[in-house]
Design an enzyme around this catalytic site. Sequence first.
Site, PDB file in Angstrom:
ATOM      1  N   THR A   6      -6.557   8.205  -2.677  1.00 56.65           N
ATOM      2  CA  THR A   6      -6.592   8.106  -1.212  1.00 56.65           C
ATOM      3  C   THR A   6      -5.819   9.272  -0.588  1.00 56.65           C
ATOM      4  O   THR A   6      -6.260   9.888   0.382  1.00 56.65           O
ATOM      5  CB  THR A   6      -5.955   6.768  -0.760  1.00 56.65           C
ATOM      6  OG1 THR A   6      -6.640   5.722  -1.440  1.00 56.65           O
ATOM      7  CG2 THR A   6      -6.048   6.562   0.738  1.00 56.65           C
ATOM      8  N   GLU A  52       0.819  -1.224   0.000  1.00 51.88           N
ATOM      9  CA  GLU A  52       0.000   0.000   0.000  1.00 51.88           C
ATOM     10  C   GLU A  52       0.853   1.275   0.000  1.00 51.88           C
ATOM     11  O   GLU A  52       0.385   2.329  -0.409  1.00 51.88           O
ATOM     12  CB  GLU A  52      -0.931   0.020   1.219  1.00 51.88           C
ATOM     13  CG  GLU A  52      -2.009  -1.049   1.220  1.00 51.88           C
ATOM     14  CD  GLU A  52      -3.160  -0.716   0.288  1.00 51.88           C
ATOM     15  OE1 GLU A  52      -2.908  -0.237  -0.827  1.00 51.88           O
ATOM     16  OE2 GLU A  52      -4.305  -0.953   0.676  1.00 51.88           O
TER      17      GLU A  52
HETATM   18  P1  ADP Z   1      -7.743   2.262  -4.161  1.00 54.09           P
HETATM   19  O1  ADP Z   1      -8.510   2.632  -2.928  1.00 54.09           O
HETATM   20  O2  ADP Z   1      -8.680   1.954  -5.290  1.00 54.09           O
HETATM   21  O3  ADP Z   1      -6.748   1.189  -3.925  1.00 54.09           O
HETATM   22  P2  ADP Z   1      -5.528   4.119  -4.080  1.00 54.09           P
HETATM   23  O4  ADP Z   1      -5.483   5.587  -4.402  1.00 54.09           O
HETATM   24  O5  ADP Z   1      -5.256   3.675  -2.693  1.00 54.09           O
HETATM   25  O6  ADP Z   1      -6.948   3.559  -4.602  1.00 54.09           O
HETATM   26  O7  ADP Z   1      -4.504   3.349  -5.024  1.00 54.09           O
HETATM   27  C1  ADP Z   1      -4.401   3.632  -6.387  1.00 54.09           C
HETATM   28  C2  ADP Z   1      -2.960   4.032  -6.713  1.00 54.09           C
HETATM   29  O8  ADP Z   1      -2.116   2.877  -6.565  1.00 54.09           O
HETATM   30  C3  ADP Z   1      -2.827   4.487  -8.136  1.00 54.09           C
HETATM   31  O9  ADP Z   1      -2.016   5.653  -8.137  1.00 54.09           O
HETATM   32  C4  ADP Z   1      -2.080   3.356  -8.851  1.00 54.09           C
HETATM   33  O10 ADP Z   1      -1.234   3.820  -9.870  1.00 54.09           O
HETATM   34  C5  ADP Z   1      -1.282   2.733  -7.718  1.00 54.09           C
HETATM   35  N1  ADP Z   1      -1.022   1.291  -7.968  1.00 54.09           N
HETATM   36  C6  ADP Z   1       0.171   0.693  -8.075  1.00 54.09           C
HETATM   37  N2  ADP Z   1       0.046  -0.610  -8.335  1.00 54.09           N
HETATM   38  C7  ADP Z   1      -1.281  -0.888  -8.412  1.00 54.09           C
HETATM   39  C8  ADP Z   1      -2.035  -2.059  -8.651  1.00 54.09           C
HETATM   40  N3  ADP Z   1      -1.469  -3.248  -8.919  1.00 54.09           N
HETATM   41  N4  ADP Z   1      -3.382  -1.964  -8.613  1.00 54.09           N
HETATM   42  C9  ADP Z   1      -3.977  -0.770  -8.371  1.00 54.09           C
HETATM   43  N5  ADP Z   1      -3.310   0.373  -8.132  1.00 54.09           N
HETATM   44  C10 ADP Z   1      -1.963   0.334  -8.156  1.00 54.09           C
END
Ligand code: ADP
Length: 309
Positions: free
Chosen positions: A183, A130
Amino acid sequence: MNKNVKVFAPASVSNVGCGFDILGFAIDGIGDEMILSKNDLNKMIIKPIEGYENLPTEPSKNVAGVAIQALLDDLGSNQGFDIEIKKHIKPGSGIGSSSASAAGAVVAANELLGKPYSRKELVYFAMQGEVAASGDAHADNAAPTVLGGFCIVRAYDPLDVIQIESPKNLWCVVIHPQIEIKTKEARELLSPKVDLKKAIRQWGNVAGLISGLHQSDYNLIGRSLEDHIVEQQRKVLIPEFNNLKQAVLKAGALGCSISGSGPSVFALCEGEDKAKAVSSAMDKVFSKTTIPYFIYVSQVSNNGVRILE
Ligand code: ADP
């Protein structure tokens, strides 16, 4: 030992109204699929990602790579993996897109390595993934995605996660407007101070919600699904939030709030029929807008990441 491991990594709802940053649950209706295999190259190779091509394939930037690296570092291994990700959960959805990839990755890698870690231990590694998404190693999506059911993150130092099985007839409806809320940005919107009176109401609701889940007391779950602190501040990010909530409660939902940091909104319901009525109510509100959206109706998953083959 299997050469390939294929997993389904479910979406998840974190915060759950009153449980900001400490509570989440997994849903079975939507998730990512991942296929992992070992390679002899001592490095991770993430293949072009199906579904959302803009995601990074560099292992140090993708949550899947970062989570597996944390596991390998702990194990003292330099095993390489080929990683295929079929993304069904849009990044920035508020239903744990990043957690699904991180959790699916560590469960599959652990399986290929001969299961050196328990599911509970894997939460820590999924959580490290994360960091690549939001700069923060939080477990409120990662824990339910790995373990299933509802998960309380009681503490981080050391990590103390408590899993509660979901009541049998608890259904979840999630509407996911196809806009992205990061987020990190939704977090920056929050005031760092909490009014004591509001905090007291929130503690009462958290305690009520946990008791309601343990006793399968749907009425108590509903009464406790209130958030007096975060929802007010974040709802401005979500189109139609007030109308949506009003319609959903009228249709018989136990409660409704923002899923994670949004834009998804979830409602919990007793039984499938209520969940379907709530889904129609959400549809009616959003069909009047120009924003594309998806609605998922699903039981709360008590499984977490599932090994498919
Ligand atoms: P969510 O709550 O949908 O997980 P976040 O903002 O916490 O949304 O996470 C999305 C971010 O994580 C994006 O910037 C994305 O580029 C990054 N990211 C990196 N690897 C992944 C992945 N395998 N799947 C989804 N998001 C990813």
